[in-house]
Design a protein around this motif. Structure first.
Motif, PDB file in Angstrom:
ATOM      1  N   TRP A  35       0.836  -1.192   0.000  1.00 31.23           N
ATOM      2  CA  TRP A  35       0.000   0.000   0.000  1.00 31.23           C
ATOM      3  C   TRP A  35       0.874   1.245   0.000  1.00 31.23           C
ATOM      4  N   TRP A  36       0.261   2.361  -0.381  1.00 25.30           N
ATOM      5  CA  TRP A  36       0.878   3.674  -0.305  1.00 25.30           C
ATOM      6  C   TRP A  36      -0.235   4.667   0.010  1.00 25.30           C
ATOM      7  N   GLY A  37       0.057   5.641   0.843  1.00 21.70           N
ATOM      8  CA  GLY A  37      -1.001   6.571   1.207  1.00 21.70           C
ATOM      9  C   GLY A  37      -0.529   7.993   1.387  1.00 21.70           C
ATOM     10  N   ILE A  38      -1.459   8.910   1.216  1.00 21.59           N
ATOM     11  CA  ILE A  38      -1.278  10.323   1.521  1.00 21.59           C
ATOM     12  C   ILE A  38      -2.283  10.668   2.612  1.00 21.59           C
ATOM     13  N   GLU A  39      -1.801  11.145   3.756  1.00 20.89           N
ATOM     14  CA  GLU A  39      -2.696  11.419   4.870  1.00 20.89           C
ATOM     15  C   GLU A  39      -3.664  12.556   4.561  1.00 20.89           C
ATOM     16  N   ALA A  40      -4.834  12.478   5.155  1.00 19.02           N
ATOM     17  CA  ALA A  40      -5.811  13.561   5.055  1.00 19.02           C
ATOM     18  C   ALA A  40      -5.276  14.790   5.780  1.00 19.02           C
ATOM     19  N   GLN A  41      -5.694  15.945   5.309  1.00 22.03           N
ATOM     20  CA  GLN A  41      -5.348  17.204   5.952  1.00 22.03           C
ATOM     21  C   GLN A  41      -6.582  17.695   6.712  1.00 22.03           C
ATOM     22  N   GLY A  42      -6.536  17.551   8.030  1.00 19.24           N
ATOM     23  CA  GLY A  42      -7.717  17.919   8.799  1.00 19.24           C
ATOM     24  C   GLY A  42      -8.852  16.958   8.508  1.00 19.24           C
ATOM     25  N   HIS A  43      -9.978  17.507   8.050  1.00 18.52           N
ATOM     26  CA  HIS A  43     -11.158  16.686   7.755  1.00 18.52           C
ATOM     27  C   HIS A  43     -11.408  16.586   6.254  1.00 18.52           C
ATOM     28  N   SER A  44     -10.357  16.639   5.442  1.00 13.48           N
ATOM     29  CA  SER A  44     -10.545  16.532   3.993  1.00 13.48           C
ATOM     30  C   SER A  44      -9.333  15.853   3.362  1.00 13.48           C
ATOM     31  N   GLY A  45      -9.568  15.310   2.155  1.00  7.89           N
ATOM     32  CA  GLY A  45      -8.484  14.727   1.376  1.00  7.89           C
ATOM     33  C   GLY A  45      -8.059  13.353   1.855  1.00  7.89           C
ATOM     34  N   GLY A  46      -6.884  12.975   1.431  1.00 11.23           N
ATOM     35  CA  GLY A  46      -6.343  11.657   1.740  1.00 11.23           C
ATOM     36  C   GLY A  46      -6.487  10.702   0.569  1.00 11.23           C
ATOM     37  N   LEU A  47      -5.390  10.039   0.193  1.00  7.98           N
ATOM     38  CA  LEU A  47      -5.390   9.086  -0.915  1.00  7.98           C
ATOM     39  C   LEU A  47      -4.770   7.776  -0.449  1.00  7.98           C
ATOM     40  N   ALA A  48      -5.181   6.697  -1.083  1.00 14.03           N
ATOM     41  CA  ALA A  48      -4.613   5.391  -0.761  1.00 14.03           C
ATOM     42  C   ALA A  48      -4.528   4.533  -2.014  1.00 14.03           C
ATOM     43  N   LEU A  49      -3.453   3.776  -2.107  1.00 20.13           N
ATOM     44  CA  LEU A  49      -3.263   2.823  -3.190  1.00 20.13           C
ATOM     45  C   LEU A  49      -2.934   1.474  -2.578  1.00 20.13           C
ATOM     46  N   LEU A  50      -3.694   0.453  -2.963  1.00 17.44           N
ATOM     47  CA  LEU A  50      -3.479  -0.908  -2.474  1.00 17.44           C
ATOM     48  C   LEU A  50      -3.253  -1.825  -3.668  1.00 17.44           C
ATOM     49  N   TRP A  51      -2.325  -2.776  -3.534  1.00 17.37           N
ATOM     50  CA  TRP A  51      -2.100  -3.688  -4.650  1.00 17.37           C
ATOM     51  C   TRP A  51      -1.808  -5.090  -4.157  1.00 17.37           C
ATOM     52  N   LYS A  52      -2.152  -6.055  -5.026  1.00 16.64           N
ATOM     53  CA  LYS A  52      -1.888  -7.459  -4.749  1.00 16.64           C
ATOM     54  C   LYS A  52      -0.512  -7.836  -5.290  1.00 16.64           C
ATOM     55  N   ASN A  53      -0.202  -9.127  -5.250  1.00 19.20           N
ATOM     56  CA  ASN A  53       1.106  -9.596  -5.701  1.00 19.20           C
ATOM     57  C   ASN A  53       1.224  -9.680  -7.217  1.00 19.20           C
ATOM     58  N   GLU A  54       0.082  -9.600  -7.928  1.00 17.24           N
ATOM     59  CA  GLU A  54       0.092  -9.783  -9.375  1.00 17.24           C
ATOM     60  C   GLU A  54       0.819  -8.619 -10.039  1.00 17.24           C
ATOM     61  N   GLY A  55       1.979  -8.920 -10.626  1.00 22.01           N
ATOM     62  CA  GLY A  55       2.738  -7.858 -11.284  1.00 22.01           C
ATOM     63  C   GLY A  55       3.411  -6.958 -10.273  1.00 22.01           C
ATOM     64  N   GLY A  56       4.333  -6.146 -10.748  1.00 25.30           N
ATOM     65  CA  GLY A  56       5.027  -5.225  -9.869  1.00 25.30           C
ATOM     66  C   GLY A  56       4.472  -3.830  -9.980  1.00 25.30           C
ATOM     67  N   CYS A  57       4.381  -3.119  -8.862  1.00 27.16           N
ATOM     68  CA  CYS A  57       3.941  -1.728  -8.837  1.00 27.16           C
ATOM     69  C   CYS A  57       5.080  -0.852  -8.334  1.00 27.16           C
ATOM     70  N   THR A  58       5.469   0.134  -9.128  1.00 28.47           N
ATOM     71  CA  THR A  58       6.527   1.052  -8.740  1.00 28.47           C
ATOM     72  C   THR A  58       5.942   2.449  -8.616  1.00 28.47           C
ATOM     73  N   ILE A  59       5.988   3.036  -7.421  1.00 25.76           N
ATOM     74  CA  ILE A  59       5.487   4.386  -7.218  1.00 25.76           C
ATOM     75  C   ILE A  59       6.423   5.369  -7.915  1.00 25.76           C
ATOM     76  N   LEU A  60       5.851   6.241  -8.745  1.00 26.16           N
ATOM     77  CA  LEU A  60       6.641   7.209  -9.496  1.00 26.16           C
ATOM     78  C   LEU A  60       6.554   8.613  -8.917  1.00 26.16           C
ATOM     79  N   ASP A  61       5.365   9.018  -8.492  1.00 24.49           N
ATOM     80  CA  ASP A  61       5.193  10.363  -7.972  1.00 24.49           C
ATOM     81  C   ASP A  61       3.878  10.426  -7.194  1.00 24.49           C
ATOM     82  N   VAL A  62       3.837  11.287  -6.189  1.00 26.44           N
ATOM     83  CA  VAL A  62       2.626  11.431  -5.384  1.00 26.44           C
ATOM     84  C   VAL A  62       2.414  12.899  -5.039  1.00 26.44           C
ATOM     85  N   SER A  63       1.172  13.259  -4.808  1.00 25.27           N
ATOM     86  CA  SER A  63       0.829  14.592  -4.317  1.00 25.27           C
ATOM     87  C   SER A  63      -0.526  14.473  -3.630  1.00 25.27           C
ATOM     88  N   LYS A  64      -1.075  15.580  -3.179  1.00 31.78           N
ATOM     89  CA  LYS A  64      -2.406  15.559  -2.575  1.00 31.78           C
ATOM     90  C   LYS A  64      -3.472  15.244  -3.616  1.00 31.78           C
TER      91      LYS A  64
END
Length: 205
Positions: free
Chosen positions: A56-85
């Motif tokens: 998994w990879w996540g961006i925390e919420a700011q106060g009471h808004s926002g927040g992102l999450a990425l979840l993945w299984k073992n199938e294939g490889g996932c490489t994080i390239l860039d993140v933002s809000k």
């Protein structure tokens, strides 16, 4: 390989977790992107473990808004390239389809910041020539009929988003089922429905 993108509007709601478990069992998505998690990273990790996903990879919420999450299984490889809000961009490598890029996107909800969303999409489009898809809650519409009720959506915003999608070489992937995924004032005279969630992809994808 299947994908799920969802504006979950908070991971602390037990119904949200039940829905994620149900859709994971029924549709077996390989990758899940969640926007508006309204949560801290420890909650995202807890959800990842409960769904038995590998990473998994996540961006925390700011106060009471926002927040992102990425979840993945073992199938294939996932490489994080860039993140933002506003997005999580990563590269996927799968033995069946090769390498491609996926952007989980959450558009700026404020109307006066839509140009920021468009600028981000254009920047991301210029970074790679790989097959790519962009899926999420864009907080934007492409056509007049993507809104029901209330005032007409400003044509300047429709045109701006449409021009951005075209300039990025992306095409709307369409949908099945319910057209309007956001609403307010249901059952009242001021009931408004909008299509803000969508999948976009280039021709290679």
């Amino acid at each position: 390989m299947s994908l799920l993108a969802w504006n979950c509007r908070g991971l602390d709601n037990p119904r949200t977790i039940r829905f994620l478990k149900e859709i994971t069992q029924n549709h077996n998505p390989s990758i899940i992107f969640l926007s508006e998690t309204l949560s801290k990273l420890n909650k995202i990790e807890e959800v990842c473990r409960s769904l038995h996903f590998a990473g998994w990879w996540g961006i925390e919420a700011q106060g009471h808004s926002g927040g992102l999450a990425l979840l993945w299984k073992n199938e294939g490889g996932c490489t994080i390239l860039d993140v933002s809000k506003q997005y999580i961009e990563f590269e996927v490598e799968n033995s069946q389809v090769g390498r491609w890029r996926y952007t989980g996107f959450y558009g700026c909800p404020e109307r006066d910041r839509r140009r920021e969303s468009w600028a981000i999409l254009r920047d991301l489009a210029g970074r790679s020539t790989l097959p790519r898809c962009v899926i999420g809650d864009f907080n934007d519409m492409l056509f007049v009929d993507e809104k029901r009720g209330g005032r007409l959506h400003p044509r300047s915003l429709l045109a701006g988003f449409g021009e951005t999608v075209a300039s990025c070489g992306l095409t709307d992937l369409g949908y099945k089922g319910e057209k309007f995924m956001w609403e307010k004032s249901r059952g009242n005279q001021g009931w408004i429905q909008e299509r803000l969630d969508r999948g976009l992809a280039n021709n290679l994808w």
